[in-house]
Design a protein around this motif. Structure first.
Motif, short mmCIF file in Angstrom:
data_model
loop_
_atom_site.label_atom_id
_atom_site.label_comp_id
_atom_site.label_asym_id
_atom_site.label_seq_id
_atom_site.Cartn_x
_atom_site.Cartn_y
_atom_site.Cartn_z
N GLY A 10 0.88 -1.05 0.12
CA GLY A 10 -0.07 -0.02 0.03
C GLY A 10 0.74 1.40 0.01
N LEU A 11 2.04 1.04 -0.13
CA LEU A 11 3.03 2.16 -0.16
C LEU A 11 3.36 2.76 -1.69
N SER A 12 3.43 3.89 -1.87
CA SER A 12 3.86 4.26 -3.22
C SER A 12 5.42 4.21 -3.54
N ILE A 13 5.41 3.93 -4.72
CA ILE A 13 6.92 3.77 -5.36
C ILE A 13 7.82 4.65 -4.93
N HIS A 14 7.15 6.00 -4.77
CA HIS A 14 8.20 6.97 -4.56
C HIS A 14 8.60 6.58 -2.94
N THR A 15 7.88 6.43 -2.27
CA THR A 15 8.01 6.18 -0.62
C THR A 15 8.82 4.95 -0.66
N ILE A 16 8.56 3.64 -1.25
CA ILE A 16 9.54 2.56 -1.34
C ILE A 16 10.82 3.00 -1.74
N ARG A 17 11.06 3.76 -2.91
CA ARG A 17 12.61 4.24 -3.25
C ARG A 17 13.10 5.14 -1.97
N TYR A 18 12.47 5.96 -1.48
CA TYR A 18 12.99 6.85 -0.40
C TYR A 18 13.49 5.94 0.72
N TYR A 19 12.72 4.82 1.14
CA TYR A 19 13.18 3.78 2.22
C TYR A 19 14.39 3.26 1.72
N GLU A 20 14.42 3.02 0.51
CA GLU A 20 15.85 2.26 0.10
C GLU A 20 16.87 3.14 0.12
N ASN A 21 16.42 4.29 -0.29
CA ASN A 21 17.79 5.63 -0.14
C ASN A 21 18.33 5.57 1.18
N LEU A 22 17.41 5.18 2.16
CA LEU A 22 17.93 5.45 3.38
C LEU A 22 18.49 4.48 4.13
N GLY A 23 18.37 3.23 3.12
CA GLY A 23 19.11 1.93 3.57
C GLY A 23 18.09 1.14 4.41
N MET A 24 16.66 1.37 4.49
CA MET A 24 15.95 0.59 5.57
C MET A 24 15.49 -0.49 4.66
N ILE A 25 15.93 -0.78 3.39
CA ILE A 25 15.51 -1.95 2.30
C ILE A 25 16.54 -1.95 1.45
N LYS A 26 16.19 -3.07 0.78
CA LYS A 26 17.44 -3.02 -0.36
C LYS A 26 16.56 -3.99 -1.59
N GLY A 27 16.84 -3.62 -2.56
CA GLY A 27 16.35 -4.26 -3.94
C GLY A 27 17.66 -5.07 -4.48
N LEU A 28 17.63 -5.84 -5.24
CA LEU A 28 18.66 -6.53 -5.92
C LEU A 28 18.45 -6.52 -7.33
N THR A 29 19.62 -6.09 -8.10
CA THR A 29 19.58 -6.13 -9.63
C THR A 29 20.17 -7.34 -10.04
#
Length: 119
Positions: A11-30
């Protein structure tokens, strides 16, 4: 899963998810094999982390505090004392706010009473 699916599930926006990722709270893998895009993939652990972030935000934790909670919860082996301390500090903060708001409410009620009595 890709960020769109993660957004739908949390239920979070993509922008919010990216923000949390930029803060180092989550991590996506390429995928290192794919060179044509920079799509990141997220595992089910990311959903759990995001749910913790959402719930912690709802009860008033700051992002810095949430980052500490996530670190102690997922990355530290002996996290109980530190995590407990964070939660106890938040409880005290809430108690202090409740006292302040009760005092403020009493003051406002007195003012309303004076206005009603034309004093």
């Amino acid at each position: 899963m890709l960020i769109n699916e993660l957004s739908k599930k949390t239920g979070l926006s993509i922008h919010t998810i990216r923000y949390y990722e930029n803060l180092g709270m989550i991590k996506g893998l390429t995928d290192e094999k794919v060179k044509s895009n920079n799509y990141k993939h997220y595992n089910t652990n990311t959903i759990e982390r995001l749910e913790i972030i959402i719930e912690a935000r709802e009860v008033g934790f700051s992002l810095a505090e949430i980052k500490k909670i996530l670190t102690s919860w997922f990355e530290t082996t002996d996290s109980k004392p530190e995590t407990l301390e964070l939660f106890q500090a938040k409880i005290k903060e809430i108690d202090d706010k409740m006292k302040y708001f009760k005092q403020t409410k009493r003051l406002l009620e007195k003012v309303c009473e004076k206005i009603q009595n034309n004093e």
